[in-house]
Design a protein around this motif. Structure first.
Motif, mmCIF file in Angstrom:
data_model
loop_
_atom_site.group_PDB
_atom_site.id
_atom_site.type_symbol
_atom_site.label_atom_id
_atom_site.label_comp_id
_atom_site.label_asym_id
_atom_site.label_seq_id
_atom_site.Cartn_x
_atom_site.Cartn_y
_atom_site.Cartn_z
ATOM 1 N N SER A 55 -14.695 114.162 -56.231
ATOM 2 C CA SER A 55 -14.981 114.817 -54.950
ATOM 3 C C SER A 55 -15.271 116.301 -55.147
ATOM 4 O O SER A 55 -16.206 116.855 -54.561
ATOM 5 N N ILE A 56 -14.457 116.949 -56.009
ATOM 6 C CA ILE A 56 -14.680 118.376 -56.274
ATOM 7 C C ILE A 56 -16.036 118.589 -56.935
ATOM 8 O O ILE A 56 -16.795 119.505 -56.585
ATOM 9 N N SER A 57 -16.347 117.719 -57.923
ATOM 10 C CA SER A 57 -17.632 117.847 -58.605
ATOM 11 C C SER A 57 -18.797 117.640 -57.635
ATOM 12 O O SER A 57 -19.791 118.370 -57.671
ATOM 13 N N GLN A 58 -18.641 116.648 -56.744
ATOM 14 C CA GLN A 58 -19.700 116.381 -55.772
ATOM 15 C C GLN A 58 -19.866 117.548 -54.810
ATOM 16 O O GLN A 58 -20.995 117.935 -54.455
ATOM 17 N N GLN A 59 -18.733 118.136 -54.365
ATOM 18 C CA GLN A 59 -18.804 119.277 -53.449
ATOM 19 C C GLN A 59 -19.489 120.472 -54.117
ATOM 20 O O GLN A 59 -20.312 121.164 -53.507
ATOM 21 N N LEU A 60 -19.126 120.697 -55.391
ATOM 22 C CA LEU A 60 -19.752 121.807 -56.106
ATOM 23 C C LEU A 60 -21.262 121.575 -56.260
ATOM 24 O O LEU A 60 -22.070 122.501 -56.090
ATOM 25 N N ASP A 61 -21.620 120.328 -56.608
ATOM 26 C CA ASP A 61 -23.040 120.023 -56.749
ATOM 27 C C ASP A 61 -23.797 120.206 -55.428
ATOM 28 O O ASP A 61 -24.907 120.764 -55.398
ATOM 29 N N ASN A 62 -23.169 119.722 -54.346
ATOM 30 C CA ASN A 62 -23.830 119.837 -53.040
ATOM 31 C C ASN A 62 -24.011 121.298 -52.626
ATOM 32 O O ASN A 62 -25.082 121.715 -52.154
ATOM 33 N N LYS A 63 -22.935 122.072 -52.822
ATOM 34 C CA LYS A 63 -23.026 123.486 -52.424
ATOM 35 C C LYS A 63 -24.010 124.249 -53.310
ATOM 36 O O LYS A 63 -24.727 125.128 -52.846
ATOM 37 N N LEU A 64 -24.018 123.911 -54.587
ATOM 38 C CA LEU A 64 -24.953 124.560 -55.491
ATOM 39 C C LEU A 64 -26.390 124.209 -55.116
ATOM 40 O O LEU A 64 -27.263 125.085 -55.069
ATOM 41 N N ASN A 65 -26.601 122.928 -54.835
ATOM 42 C CA ASN A 65 -27.950 122.519 -54.434
ATOM 43 C C ASN A 65 -28.376 123.169 -53.120
ATOM 44 O O ASN A 65 -29.533 123.600 -52.965
ATOM 45 N N ASP A 66 -27.430 123.253 -52.175
ATOM 46 C CA ASP A 66 -27.751 123.895 -50.899
ATOM 47 C C ASP A 66 -28.073 125.375 -51.092
ATOM 48 O O ASP A 66 -29.021 125.913 -50.494
ATOM 49 N N SER A 67 -27.238 126.024 -51.941
ATOM 50 C CA SER A 67 -27.469 127.451 -52.179
ATOM 51 C C SER A 67 -28.809 127.697 -52.865
ATOM 52 O O SER A 67 -29.579 128.584 -52.483
ATOM 53 N N ILE A 71 -31.974 129.715 -51.301
ATOM 54 C CA ILE A 71 -32.562 130.871 -51.993
ATOM 55 C C ILE A 71 -34.028 130.611 -52.308
ATOM 56 O O ILE A 71 -34.905 131.481 -52.151
ATOM 57 N N SER A 72 -34.310 129.357 -52.778
ATOM 58 C CA SER A 72 -35.691 129.025 -53.108
ATOM 59 C C SER A 72 -36.604 129.108 -51.878
ATOM 60 O O SER A 72 -37.733 129.604 -51.960
ATOM 61 N N GLN A 73 -36.080 128.637 -50.734
ATOM 62 C CA GLN A 73 -36.872 128.684 -49.504
ATOM 63 C C GLN A 73 -37.133 130.126 -49.069
ATOM 64 O O GLN A 73 -38.248 130.495 -48.664
ATOM 65 N N GLN A 74 -36.087 130.940 -49.171
ATOM 66 C CA GLN A 74 -36.274 132.357 -48.799
ATOM 67 C C GLN A 74 -37.281 133.049 -49.720
ATOM 68 O O GLN A 74 -38.143 133.830 -49.269
ATOM 69 N N LEU A 75 -37.169 132.738 -51.003
ATOM 70 C CA LEU A 75 -38.105 133.349 -51.949
ATOM 71 C C LEU A 75 -39.536 132.862 -51.707
ATOM 72 O O LEU A 75 -40.494 133.644 -51.810
ATOM 73 N N ASP A 76 -39.666 131.563 -51.387
ATOM 74 C CA ASP A 76 -40.997 131.030 -51.101
ATOM 75 C C ASP A 76 -41.627 131.717 -49.887
ATOM 76 O O ASP A 76 -42.823 132.062 -49.882
ATOM 77 N N ASP A 77 -40.798 131.901 -48.834
ATOM 78 C CA ASP A 77 -41.317 132.576 -47.633
ATOM 79 C C ASP A 77 -41.744 134.007 -47.933
ATOM 80 O O ASP A 77 -42.801 134.481 -47.470
ATOM 81 N N LYS A 93 -36.385 139.300 -59.867
ATOM 82 C CA LYS A 93 -35.080 139.421 -59.213
ATOM 83 C C LYS A 93 -34.437 138.050 -59.037
ATOM 84 O O LYS A 93 -33.222 137.880 -59.198
ATOM 85 N N PHE A 94 -35.288 137.080 -58.665
ATOM 86 C CA PHE A 94 -34.780 135.718 -58.510
ATOM 87 C C PHE A 94 -34.191 135.188 -59.814
ATOM 88 O O PHE A 94 -33.119 134.557 -59.837
ATOM 89 N N ASN A 95 -34.932 135.422 -60.893
ATOM 90 C CA ASN A 95 -34.427 134.968 -62.191
ATOM 91 C C ASN A 95 -33.099 135.635 -62.541
ATOM 92 O O ASN A 95 -32.173 134.982 -63.048
ATOM 93 N N ASP A 96 -33.043 136.951 -62.257
ATOM 94 C CA ASP A 96 -31.782 137.659 -62.534
ATOM 95 C C ASP A 96 -30.636 137.105 -61.688
ATOM 96 O O ASP A 96 -29.511 136.900 -62.187
ATOM 97 N N ASN A 97 -30.958 136.903 -60.403
ATOM 98 C CA ASN A 97 -29.920 136.367 -59.522
ATOM 99 C C ASN A 97 -29.494 134.961 -59.944
ATOM 100 O O ASN A 97 -28.320 134.593 -59.857
ATOM 101 N N LEU A 98 -30.488 134.161 -60.352
ATOM 102 C CA LEU A 98 -30.174 132.801 -60.762
ATOM 103 C C LEU A 98 -29.271 132.796 -61.993
ATOM 104 O O LEU A 98 -28.321 132.011 -62.098
ATOM 105 N N ILE A 99 -29.590 133.694 -62.917
ATOM 106 C CA ILE A 99 -28.745 133.797 -64.119
ATOM 107 C C ILE A 99 -27.327 134.219 -63.738
ATOM 108 O O ILE A 99 -26.326 133.683 -64.249
ATOM 109 N N SER A 100 -27.238 135.201 -62.820
ATOM 110 C CA SER A 100 -25.925 135.669 -62.370
ATOM 111 C C SER A 100 -25.152 134.561 -61.663
ATOM 112 O O SER A 100 -23.951 134.385 -61.875
#
Length: 214
Positions: A55-67, A71-77, A93-100
């Motif tokens: 459940s924890i792994s699934q929640q982390l995956d879901n939140k990561l995917n949502d985040s 971010i991808s949608q905002q960057l696309d816009d 900046k996106f790459n830097d943020n993604l790495i962070s």
């Protein structure tokens, strides 16, 4: 998303609560279903731990995917509305943020795994301690029952020895009685035979003296 200390405490409390419930049930049915309950508790703990981790792994995956999707949608816009130079800067900046973000997620996962390992080690230690106590109580009960059984068996053996002694005496008395009966029977037969001889002699004497008719 990282789990807070409160979340981890709540998770540990949940594990402790479920463990205590299973342990109380195990204690109530210890004398008759010890092995089955131990296997059942172990299986339930494994299932719940696996379910919680999944459940924890699934929640982390879901939140990561949502985040990442947000971010991808905002960057696309922004990329669609910006010039090529701004697009390049946003990409950098996106790459830097993604790495962070990846680094932060990795750090969070390491911290979560460490805390889960510590919690599981503590629960395992408590379970081993309680299991050792239950095993000691069970051994004490078995020892007490075995001692009581041995005492009763010794008493029965003593009674059997007494019965066997009485039986031997009775058999000896019966043998003596049979011998006495045989001796008496022999003496009686001998006396009857002697009496018959004497009667024949008396009859012969009376006959010769003509005291009785021929």
């Amino acid at each position: 998303m990282t789990l807070t200390n409160d979340d981890l405490k709540a998770l540990c409390q949940l594990f402790d609560s479920q463990f205590n419930e299973k342990f109380e049930s195990l204690t109530e049915h210890l004398d008759t279903k010890l092995n089955d309950n131990l296997i059942s508790i172990s299986q339930q703990l494994d299932d719940k731990l696996n379910d919680s981790l999944a459940s924890i792994s699934q929640q982390l995956d879901n939140k990561l995917n949502d985040s990442l999707a947000s971010i991808s949608q905002q960057l696309d816009d922004k990329l669609n509305d910006s010039l090529a130079s701004i697009s390049q800067r946003l990409d950098d900046k996106f790459n830097d943020n993604l790495i962070s973000i990846n680094q932060r997620l990795d750090d969070s996962l390491v911290s979560i795994n460490q805390r889960l390992d510590d919690s599981l080690a503590s629960i395992s230690q408590q379970f081993d301690h309680k299991l050792s106590s239950i095993s000691q109580q069970f051994d004490d009960k078995l020892s007490s029952i075995s001692q009581q059984f041995d005492d009763k068996l010794d008493f029965v053996n003593q009674r059997l020895d007494i019965v066997e002694l009485k039986q031997d005496r009775t058999i000896k008395k019966l043998d003596n009685l049979q011998l006495d009966v045989k001796v008496s029977e022999r003496d009686i037969r001998r006396d009857i035979h002697k009496l018959n001889d004497e009667m024949e002699t008396v009859i012969e004497v009376l006959t010769q003296n003509e005291l009785i008719p021929l």
